[in-house]
Scaffold this motif. Sequence first.
Motif, PDB file in Angstrom:
ATOM      1  N   LYS A  88       8.799 -11.560  20.579  1.00  0.00           N
ATOM      2  CA  LYS A  88       9.921 -11.267  19.675  1.00  0.00           C
ATOM      3  C   LYS A  88       9.799 -12.007  18.337  1.00  0.00           C
ATOM      4  CE  LYS A  88      13.337  -9.929  23.153  1.00  0.00           C
ATOM      5  NZ  LYS A  88      12.343  -9.545  24.128  1.00  0.00           N
ATOM      6  N   VAL A  89       8.685 -11.760  17.672  1.00  0.00           N
ATOM      7  CA  VAL A  89       8.451 -12.361  16.355  1.00  0.00           C
ATOM      8  C   VAL A  89       8.349 -11.255  15.307  1.00  0.00           C
ATOM      9  CG1 VAL A  89       7.352 -14.443  17.256  1.00  0.00           C
ATOM     10  CG2 VAL A  89       5.951 -12.423  16.778  1.00  0.00           C
ATOM     11  N   VAL A  90       8.662 -11.602  14.072  1.00  0.00           N
ATOM     12  CA  VAL A  90       8.577 -10.661  12.957  1.00  0.00           C
ATOM     13  C   VAL A  90       7.121 -10.579  12.505  1.00  0.00           C
ATOM     14  CG1 VAL A  90       9.330 -10.160  10.603  1.00  0.00           C
ATOM     15  CG2 VAL A  90      10.935 -11.183  12.244  1.00  0.00           C
ATOM     16  N   TRP A 149       8.334  -9.386   4.200  1.00  0.00           N
ATOM     17  CA  TRP A 149       8.063 -10.136   5.440  1.00  0.00           C
ATOM     18  C   TRP A 149       8.847 -11.445   5.452  1.00  0.00           C
ATOM     19  CZ3 TRP A 149       4.900 -14.744   5.886  1.00  0.00           C
ATOM     20  CH2 TRP A 149       4.726 -15.172   7.205  1.00  0.00           C
ATOM     21  N   VAL A 150       8.871 -12.150   4.343  1.00  0.00           N
ATOM     22  CA  VAL A 150       9.619 -13.408   4.265  1.00  0.00           C
ATOM     23  C   VAL A 150      11.089 -13.154   4.570  1.00  0.00           C
ATOM     24  CG1 VAL A 150      10.396 -15.262   2.738  1.00  0.00           C
ATOM     25  CG2 VAL A 150       8.005 -14.506   2.663  1.00  0.00           C
ATOM     26  N   GLU A 151      11.657 -12.132   3.950  1.00  0.00           N
ATOM     27  CA  GLU A 151      13.059 -11.794   4.197  1.00  0.00           C
ATOM     28  C   GLU A 151      13.287 -11.453   5.669  1.00  0.00           C
ATOM     29  OE1 GLU A 151      15.575 -11.980   2.257  1.00  0.00           O
ATOM     30  OE2 GLU A 151      14.939 -11.764   0.162  1.00  0.00           O
ATOM     31  N   GLY A 152      12.342 -10.713   6.250  1.00  0.00           N
ATOM     32  CA  GLY A 152      12.459 -10.346   7.655  1.00  0.00           C
ATOM     33  C   GLY A 152      12.427 -11.553   8.575  1.00  0.00           C
ATOM     34  N   CYS A 153      11.566 -12.507   8.262  1.00  0.00           N
ATOM     35  CA  CYS A 153      11.482 -13.728   9.063  1.00  0.00           C
ATOM     36  C   CYS A 153      12.787 -14.510   8.993  1.00  0.00           C
ATOM     37  CB  CYS A 153      10.327 -14.608   8.586  1.00  0.00           C
ATOM     38  SG  CYS A 153       8.690 -13.905   8.838  1.00  0.00           S
ATOM     39  N   LEU A 154      13.368 -14.617   7.800  1.00  0.00           N
ATOM     40  CA  LEU A 154      14.626 -15.336   7.635  1.00  0.00           C
ATOM     41  C   LEU A 154      15.772 -14.613   8.339  1.00  0.00           C
ATOM     42  CD1 LEU A 154      14.249 -16.355   3.880  1.00  0.00           C
ATOM     43  CD2 LEU A 154      14.194 -17.904   5.847  1.00  0.00           C
ATOM     44  N   ALA A 155      15.709 -13.275   8.355  1.00  0.00           N
ATOM     45  CA  ALA A 155      16.750 -12.489   9.022  1.00  0.00           C
ATOM     46  C   ALA A 155      16.647 -12.580  10.536  1.00  0.00           C
ATOM     47  CB  ALA A 155      16.672 -11.032   8.567  1.00  0.00           C
ATOM     48  N   PRO A 196       4.952  -3.374  10.670  1.00  0.00           N
ATOM     49  CA  PRO A 196       5.023  -4.268  11.826  1.00  0.00           C
ATOM     50  C   PRO A 196       3.942  -3.895  12.829  1.00  0.00           C
ATOM     51  CG  PRO A 196       6.659  -2.545  12.050  1.00  0.00           C
ATOM     52  CD  PRO A 196       6.019  -2.368  10.691  1.00  0.00           C
ATOM     53  N   PHE A 197       3.638  -4.788  13.735  1.00  0.00           N
ATOM     54  CA  PHE A 197       2.576  -4.509  14.697  1.00  0.00           C
ATOM     55  C   PHE A 197       2.879  -3.266  15.534  1.00  0.00           C
ATOM     56  CE2 PHE A 197       0.761  -9.110  15.040  1.00  0.00           C
ATOM     57  CZ  PHE A 197       0.531  -9.097  13.680  1.00  0.00           C
ATOM     58  N   GLU A 198       4.135  -2.900  15.639  1.00  0.00           N
ATOM     59  CA  GLU A 198       4.510  -1.683  16.351  1.00  0.00           C
ATOM     60  C   GLU A 198       3.819  -0.464  15.749  1.00  0.00           C
ATOM     61  OE1 GLU A 198       8.588   0.935  17.209  1.00  0.00           O
ATOM     62  OE2 GLU A 198       8.686  -0.963  16.103  1.00  0.00           O
ATOM     63  N   ILE A 199       3.637  -0.497  14.414  1.00  0.00           N
ATOM     64  CA  ILE A 199       2.920   0.570  13.707  1.00  0.00           C
ATOM     65  C   ILE A 199       1.486   0.151  13.430  1.00  0.00           C
ATOM     66  CG2 ILE A 199       2.794   1.909  11.570  1.00  0.00           C
ATOM     67  CD1 ILE A 199       5.853   1.622  11.348  1.00  0.00           C
TER      68      ILE A 199
END
Length: 474
Positions: A154-156, A389-395, A405-408
């Motif tokens: 569960k990491v960004v 990515w930075v914003e996603g990590c903070l969120a 994302p690794f999902e894609i």
Amino acid sequence: MNNESRRDFIKKAAIAAAGVTIVPRHVLGGPGFRAPSDMLQVASIGVGGMGGSDVNKIFQSNKANIAYLCDVDKARAKNSVEKFPKAKFYTDFREMLDKEAQHIDAVSISTPDHNHAIQTLAAMELGKHVYVQKPLAHDVWEARALTHAAKKYKVVTQMGNQGASGDGVRQMREWIDAGLIGDLVEVYAWTDRPVWPQGIAWPAQKATIPSTLDWDKWLGTAPYTEYFDKLVPFNWRGWWPYGTGALGDMGCHNLEAPFSIYGLQYVKDVQASVGSVYVDEFKRGYFPESCPPSSSVTMTFPKTAKTKGDVKVHWMDGGIQPPRPDELGANEKFGDGGNGILIIGSKGKVLADTYAANPRLLPTTKQYKKVAEKYQRVPGGANGHWAQWVEGCLAGYGNMEMSSPFEIAGPLTEALLMANLAIRGADLKIDNKYPGRSLKLLWDNDNMRVTNFDEANQFVKRTYRPGWEVNYTF
């Protein structure tokens, strides 16, 4: 002061003091100030060349503190070390993660392809968000493992194919959703790379290891070999023990758009042809450690919710290009001249440059109905890929959409590595013949095996150097 007055004074003083503590820290620090605890604490592995660019882009988000730098080549790391003098420097990512894990929120990885998986898994297992340069991994098994691990921990995540954040892919998606080109027929993508040596013999003469380079740590998961001239910092891309050739370098850029737009996942079959190199005018050279000078690959993907049937995707490199569309004017560039994407539909075609930039419907002289903007653009477009990515990590995990994302990115990388597997299979010499060159390789996706040419399965997961094994259980 009587007791009642004293109690009242103390109560008011306490309230006033409490009020000071809840004033936002950015107010106390002045305009533009962000408290260290509000910043993403980033460690970067591989900080020269593209790694240096990645570090700078992450820093320019204004929401990331570059806290740790790691590189096995001190000379290559010099610019980043000077730019971020407060960042602690390491030459071994394992030591850095072991000692500093509690101080790190996220890790950026920009090393040669063969070490991506071991470094990315090490970070994710510690619960760290990860940004990883393309291609995500070196082998098919590694790509599958990283895709699985990102969800498990569960990491960004974000792969460094910045075109995925560009406006071009969103424009193409809107046109295709609006039915402007009809049903998908097939896809072509190509590049004029390699621009480094490929199709050559392994150098016989070893060279002196630069004093600033830790050769053993650079090798990492790869078999031990003697250092040879000009391998570092760039020419490793053309050698199978380290790189993934032109396809690994540019495929994640030029195939991301059709892959994500149509929801493609895993190949069902793949076939390849490769350019040959002759050591003289009569004798073909055989250089199994070197990627071929050019290749052409066709991948078949199963039907998706956005296609009417199976999808054929064609990849070409080394200067090979698909047939020029009749709708393209004689003096119009095919792609950007050296790279391109062509999506062919039942009613029309879309052409784009590298990174899915500058998309245009063919013929460009025709008037098309205007399509409303449907998909939100990433601030800064392709240049906003790192800040996203930075914003996603903070969120936090699951709270913000990422472009790659690794999902894609995992299935995309895996598909490209399957194409590389076919290239290596086609270039595999057995009993003085090349049996893989006449085959369509059939893929058992669940078991990650080629079912009709067992010799090619050696390329699904390589053997790691002792002490540098990549271990993961699905």
